[in-house]
Design a protein around this motif. Structure first.
Motif, PDB file in Angstrom:
ATOM      1  N   ARG A 195       0.833  -1.215   0.000  1.00  0.00           N
ATOM      2  CA  ARG A 195       0.000   0.000   0.000  1.00  0.00           C
ATOM      3  C   ARG A 195       0.862   1.259   0.000  1.00  0.00           C
ATOM      4  NH1 ARG A 195      -2.882  -2.881   3.952  1.00  0.00           N
ATOM      5  NH2 ARG A 195      -1.887  -1.611   5.576  1.00  0.00           N
ATOM      6  N   ALA A 196       1.867   1.271   0.866  1.00  0.00           N
ATOM      7  CA  ALA A 196       2.729   2.453   0.964  1.00  0.00           C
ATOM      8  C   ALA A 196       3.524   2.657  -0.324  1.00  0.00           C
ATOM      9  CB  ALA A 196       3.675   2.312   2.156  1.00  0.00           C
ATOM     10  N   GLY A 197       3.973   1.561  -0.900  1.00  0.00           N
ATOM     11  CA  GLY A 197       4.724   1.658  -2.144  1.00  0.00           C
ATOM     12  C   GLY A 197       3.881   2.215  -3.267  1.00  0.00           C
ATOM     13  N   ALA A 198       2.619   1.815  -3.322  1.00  0.00           N
ATOM     14  CA  ALA A 198       1.724   2.292  -4.377  1.00  0.00           C
ATOM     15  C   ALA A 198       1.485   3.794  -4.283  1.00  0.00           C
ATOM     16  CB  ALA A 198       0.403   1.540  -4.307  1.00  0.00           C
ATOM     17  N   GLU A 199       1.616   4.363  -3.086  1.00  0.00           N
ATOM     18  CA  GLU A 199       1.393   5.793  -2.881  1.00  0.00           C
ATOM     19  C   GLU A 199       2.686   6.604  -2.954  1.00  0.00           C
ATOM     20  OE1 GLU A 199      -0.522   5.919   0.892  1.00  0.00           O
ATOM     21  OE2 GLU A 199      -2.373   4.963   0.176  1.00  0.00           O
ATOM     22  N   ALA A 200       3.818   5.922  -3.080  1.00  0.00           N
ATOM     23  CA  ALA A 200       5.120   6.585  -3.078  1.00  0.00           C
ATOM     24  C   ALA A 200       5.605   6.843  -4.511  1.00  0.00           C
ATOM     25  CB  ALA A 200       6.122   5.720  -2.317  1.00  0.00           C
ATOM     26  N   ASN A 201       6.801   7.382  -4.606  1.00  0.00           N
ATOM     27  CA  ASN A 201       7.415   7.592  -5.921  1.00  0.00           C
ATOM     28  C   ASN A 201       7.960   6.270  -6.443  1.00  0.00           C
ATOM     29  OD1 ASN A 201       7.019  10.417  -5.799  1.00  0.00           O
ATOM     30  ND2 ASN A 201       8.874  10.639  -4.555  1.00  0.00           N
TER      31      ASN A 201
ATOM     32  N   LEU B  55       6.887  -3.890  -7.377  1.00  0.00           N
ATOM     33  CA  LEU B  55       5.769  -3.838  -6.443  1.00  0.00           C
ATOM     34  C   LEU B  55       4.621  -4.723  -6.925  1.00  0.00           C
ATOM     35  CD1 LEU B  55       5.079  -2.322  -3.782  1.00  0.00           C
ATOM     36  CD2 LEU B  55       3.757  -0.731  -5.186  1.00  0.00           C
ATOM     37  N   ARG B  56       4.370  -4.740  -8.231  1.00  0.00           N
ATOM     38  CA  ARG B  56       3.318  -5.617  -8.759  1.00  0.00           C
ATOM     39  C   ARG B  56       3.661  -7.083  -8.539  1.00  0.00           C
ATOM     40  NH1 ARG B  56       1.760  -4.113 -14.771  1.00  0.00           N
ATOM     41  NH2 ARG B  56       0.384  -5.897 -14.415  1.00  0.00           N
ATOM     42  N   ALA B  57       4.933  -7.418  -8.664  1.00  0.00           N
ATOM     43  CA  ALA B  57       5.346  -8.804  -8.416  1.00  0.00           C
ATOM     44  C   ALA B  57       5.104  -9.184  -6.964  1.00  0.00           C
ATOM     45  CB  ALA B  57       6.818  -8.989  -8.773  1.00  0.00           C
ATOM     46  N   ALA B  58       5.404  -8.276  -6.041  1.00  0.00           N
ATOM     47  CA  ALA B  58       5.140  -8.542  -4.623  1.00  0.00           C
ATOM     48  C   ALA B  58       3.644  -8.724  -4.385  1.00  0.00           C
ATOM     49  CB  ALA B  58       5.684  -7.410  -3.764  1.00  0.00           C
ATOM     50  N   GLN B  59       2.832  -7.914  -5.063  1.00  0.00           N
ATOM     51  CA  GLN B  59       1.380  -8.049  -4.906  1.00  0.00           C
ATOM     52  C   GLN B  59       0.900  -9.387  -5.472  1.00  0.00           C
ATOM     53  OE1 GLN B  59      -0.862  -4.661  -6.139  1.00  0.00           O
ATOM     54  NE2 GLN B  59      -2.799  -5.503  -5.427  1.00  0.00           N
ATOM     55  N   ASP B  60       1.471  -9.812  -6.598  1.00  0.00           N
ATOM     56  CA  ASP B  60       1.152 -11.138  -7.140  1.00  0.00           C
ATOM     57  C   ASP B  60       1.378 -12.205  -6.080  1.00  0.00           C
ATOM     58  OD1 ASP B  60       0.410 -10.347  -9.720  1.00  0.00           O
ATOM     59  OD2 ASP B  60       2.457 -10.439 -10.462  1.00  0.00           O
ATOM     60  N   TRP B  61       2.542 -12.149  -5.461  1.00  0.00           N
ATOM     61  CA  TRP B  61       2.879 -13.146  -4.437  1.00  0.00           C
ATOM     62  C   TRP B  61       1.915 -13.062  -3.260  1.00  0.00           C
ATOM     63  CZ3 TRP B  61       6.636 -16.909  -3.202  1.00  0.00           C
ATOM     64  CH2 TRP B  61       7.446 -17.276  -4.283  1.00  0.00           C
ATOM     65  N   ALA B  62       1.639 -11.844  -2.829  1.00  0.00           N
ATOM     66  CA  ALA B  62       0.754 -11.662  -1.669  1.00  0.00           C
ATOM     67  C   ALA B  62      -0.636 -12.224  -1.942  1.00  0.00           C
ATOM     68  CB  ALA B  62       0.661 -10.178  -1.316  1.00  0.00           C
ATOM     69  N   GLU B  63      -1.045 -12.217  -3.202  1.00  0.00           N
ATOM     70  CA  GLU B  63      -2.381 -12.695  -3.561  1.00  0.00           C
ATOM     71  C   GLU B  63      -2.370 -14.131  -4.059  1.00  0.00           C
ATOM     72  OE1 GLU B  63      -3.821  -9.717  -6.274  1.00  0.00           O
ATOM     73  OE2 GLU B  63      -3.999  -8.200  -4.689  1.00  0.00           O
ATOM     74  N   GLY B  64      -1.243 -14.824  -3.865  1.00  0.00           N
ATOM     75  CA  GLY B  64      -1.186 -16.248  -4.177  1.00  0.00           C
ATOM     76  C   GLY B  64      -0.834 -16.589  -5.608  1.00  0.00           C
ATOM     77  N   ARG B  65      -0.474 -15.591  -6.412  1.00  0.00           N
ATOM     78  CA  ARG B  65      -0.074 -15.836  -7.796  1.00  0.00           C
ATOM     79  C   ARG B  65       1.453 -15.900  -7.863  1.00  0.00           C
ATOM     80  NH1 ARG B  65      -3.797 -11.791  -7.963  1.00  0.00           N
ATOM     81  NH2 ARG B  65      -2.182 -10.254  -8.484  1.00  0.00           N
ATOM     82  N   TYR B  66       2.006 -16.958  -7.286  1.00  0.00           N
ATOM     83  CA  TYR B  66       3.453 -17.069  -7.160  1.00  0.00           C
ATOM     84  C   TYR B  66       4.137 -17.127  -8.529  1.00  0.00           C
ATOM     85  CZ  TYR B  66       1.928 -18.644  -2.512  1.00  0.00           C
ATOM     86  OH  TYR B  66       1.312 -18.749  -1.289  1.00  0.00           O
ATOM     87  N   SER B  67       3.530 -17.857  -9.450  1.00  0.00           N
ATOM     88  CA  SER B  67       4.122 -18.003 -10.775  1.00  0.00           C
ATOM     89  C   SER B  67       4.121 -16.675 -11.523  1.00  0.00           C
ATOM     90  CB  SER B  67       3.363 -19.062 -11.569  1.00  0.00           C
ATOM     91  OG  SER B  67       3.947 -19.236 -12.849  1.00  0.00           O
ATOM     92  N   ASP B  68       3.018 -15.946 -11.470  1.00  0.00           N
ATOM     93  CA  ASP B  68       2.946 -14.647 -12.139  1.00  0.00           C
ATOM     94  C   ASP B  68       3.989 -13.687 -11.568  1.00  0.00           C
ATOM     95  OD1 ASP B  68       0.842 -15.583 -13.647  1.00  0.00           O
ATOM     96  OD2 ASP B  68      -0.711 -14.478 -12.559  1.00  0.00           O
ATOM     97  N   GLY B  69       4.098 -13.666 -10.242  1.00  0.00           N
ATOM     98  CA  GLY B  69       5.076 -12.780  -9.607  1.00  0.00           C
ATOM     99  C   GLY B  69       6.493 -13.137  -9.992  1.00  0.00           C
ATOM    100  N   THR B  70       6.774 -14.425 -10.031  1.00  0.00           N
ATOM    101  CA  THR B  70       8.122 -14.875 -10.382  1.00  0.00           C
ATOM    102  C   THR B  70       8.451 -14.524 -11.830  1.00  0.00           C
ATOM    103  OG1 THR B  70       8.024 -16.662  -8.760  1.00  0.00           O
ATOM    104  CG2 THR B  70       9.616 -16.904 -10.550  1.00  0.00           C
ATOM    105  N   MET B  71       7.510 -14.740 -12.728  1.00  0.00           N
ATOM    106  CA  MET B  71       7.747 -14.394 -14.134  1.00  0.00           C
ATOM    107  C   MET B  71       7.902 -12.887 -14.313  1.00  0.00           C
ATOM    108  SD  MET B  71       8.152 -17.063 -15.881  1.00  0.00           S
ATOM    109  CE  MET B  71       8.340 -16.063 -17.370  1.00  0.00           C
TER     110      MET B  71
END
Length: 445
Positions: free
Chosen positions: A77-83, A92-108
């Motif tokens: 959340r903080a990263g999305a509001e920062a520079n 940051l999108r990759a971290a969100q992928d992982w947080a939401e259970g999309r491990y493969s998407d985040g890794t790719m």
């Protein structure tokens, strides 16, 4: 705009924030100290430093522990509001992928960052860890090899990429090159626990105790101090002593190095502890109160069903402690997870559940069922992560089940396979003898 230690533009104008961020990059690549504290210091110097928030989120989501979910969400959340520059936004999108259970998407996504920005060692390292958790063996090898093109030998970052490549080469069975790359990386920086670990894997897979024991024991003064990864390298040394048959030494290492604090709340440490105690359990070694202490820790995550590899190791601890009810509770949580979406559902359904059922069957004395479930799953078990050395516990459990269940031909088959892969291994030799003795006994009956 400033650049990080590898030359990547960063979304901060604060020299103090950049210095702390670079310190965090060094700690992350070495698995040392407290990189979260360094990132927090970078953020304190510049709260709008989105790259630091993204790095923090990425580190937290890859701990495979639900306990970090709130802190990871805070960072996202903080990263999305920062520079953020474009590259950091992808982090940051990759971290969100992982947080939401999309491990493969985040890794790719991380891999694509590293391919487009080959000097982004953090993206490469996070992608490398993702490959490990997902059993992507070829990518574990190939993505670091791709990144080496952007670095010269001796340049900051080069040896760490060599260490990553070494582990990938080992997992793909290229032991000779893995040994060369790993040793070169350690020669550059003896504190590089991941590169030390890659060579330890080579020795484990070869069953080479003569090279493996001194490699870890003699280098420990460099890689062990202040390392958050040291427990795993000590675990590897314990495996080699177990191969040698020195169970007293294994228990000593467990108590002093692998699990010095029986109440420590580190899931990745629990995994190694479960795996070591289960191997001793298979060998009939009395481990005293260690299983019970470990099972008490696993209780808080026993129904998280966050990552199937973890769940299986929780079940090992519960079974070893005689807590069949807790094991069944974890099994039920896994069945619920298997019906959900996300990558863990797939891993649980295809690999985690049949293996959990197999281990429960082993402890209940249903050895035929144990062998059947493990042998029908073992060939795809990399899909729920871990290394060959870690997943060897599946083969060992199936072999011991065959021995205990009187499945002589199956025991001989598995033992022969093991001995062919590890002709130098005393443990492989002992197990092969047990299988032959069982066959001889049945023929004489």
């Amino acid at each position: 705009m400033l650049k990080d230690r590898y030359g990547n533009p960063a979304s901060t104008k604060s020299e103090a924030a950049m210095a702390k961020y670079n310190e965090a990059l060094d700690l992350i690549r070495l698995y040392r100290g407290d990189p979260i504290a360094a990132l927090d210091d970078a953020i304190a110097a510049d709260p709008d430093f989105g790259g630091a928030w993204a790095a923090r989120a990425g580190l937290l989501v890859q701990q495979t522990d639900k306990a970090y979910a709130d802190e990871a969400a805070k960072s996202i959340r903080a990263g999305a509001e920062a520079n953020l520059n474009d590259r950091e936004r992808l982090h940051l999108r990759a971290a969100q992928d992982w947080a939401e259970g999309r491990y493969s998407d985040g890794t790719m996504r991380l891999a694509r960052i590293a391919q487009e920005h080959p000097r982004d060692v953090l993206a490469l390292q996070y992608a490398h860890v993702g490959c490990f958790f997902l059993g992507m063996q070829s990518e574990l090898r190939d993505w670091p090899l791709q990144a080496l093109r952007a670095f010269k030998s001796g340049e900051d970052g080069y040896s760490y990429i060599q260490g990553m490549a070494a582990f990938g080469l080992e997992e793909c069975g290229d032991y000779a090159r893995a040994d060369i790359y790993g040793r070169q990386a350690v020669a550059t920086n003896p504190r590089d626990g991941w590169a030390v670990h890659a060579v330890a894997h080579v020795n484990e897979m070869r069953g080479d105790l003569e090279a493996g024991i001194p490699w870890l024991a003699d280098n420990a003064q460099h890689w062990a101090p202040e390392s958050g990864f040291a427990y795993h390298n000590w675990w590897h040394l314990g495996l080699l002593y177990l191969d040698q048959g020195d169970t007293a030494k294994v228990l000593k290492l467990f108590d002093e190095k692998v699990r010095p604090d029986p109440n420590a709340q580190v899931v990745l440490e629990w995994i190694d502890a479960s795996a070591m105690l289960w191997r001793l359990h298979l060998e009939g070694v009395d481990v005293g109160p260690r299983f019970e202490q470990l099972a008490t820790c696993w209780q808080r995550a026993g129904e998280d069903a966050f990552y199937a590899f973890n769940d299986l190791h929780a079940i090992m601890a519960f079974l070893g402690a005689g807590r069949a009810t807790d094991a069944e509770r974890t099994l039920k949580a896994m069945r619920r997870a298997a019906a959900d979406g996300g990558d863990n559902a797939y891993m649980t359904r295809k690999v985690g559940l049949p293996l959990a059922e197999a281990f429960i069957a082993f402890e209940a004395g249903r050895y035929d069922e144990c062998v059947e479930k493990i042998m029908s799953t073992r060939g795809i078990a990399q899909r729920f992560g871990g290394s060959h050395a870690q997943r060897d516990i599946l083969t060992l459990t199936a072999l011991h089940a065959a021995l205990r269940g009187g499945l002589a031909s199956t025991a001989e088959a598995i033992a022969a396979e093991r001995l062919a892969h590890k002709p130098q291994s005393p443990w492989a030799g002992r197990l092969a003898r047990q299988a032959r003795e069982l066959s001889a006994k049945q023929r004489a009956a």
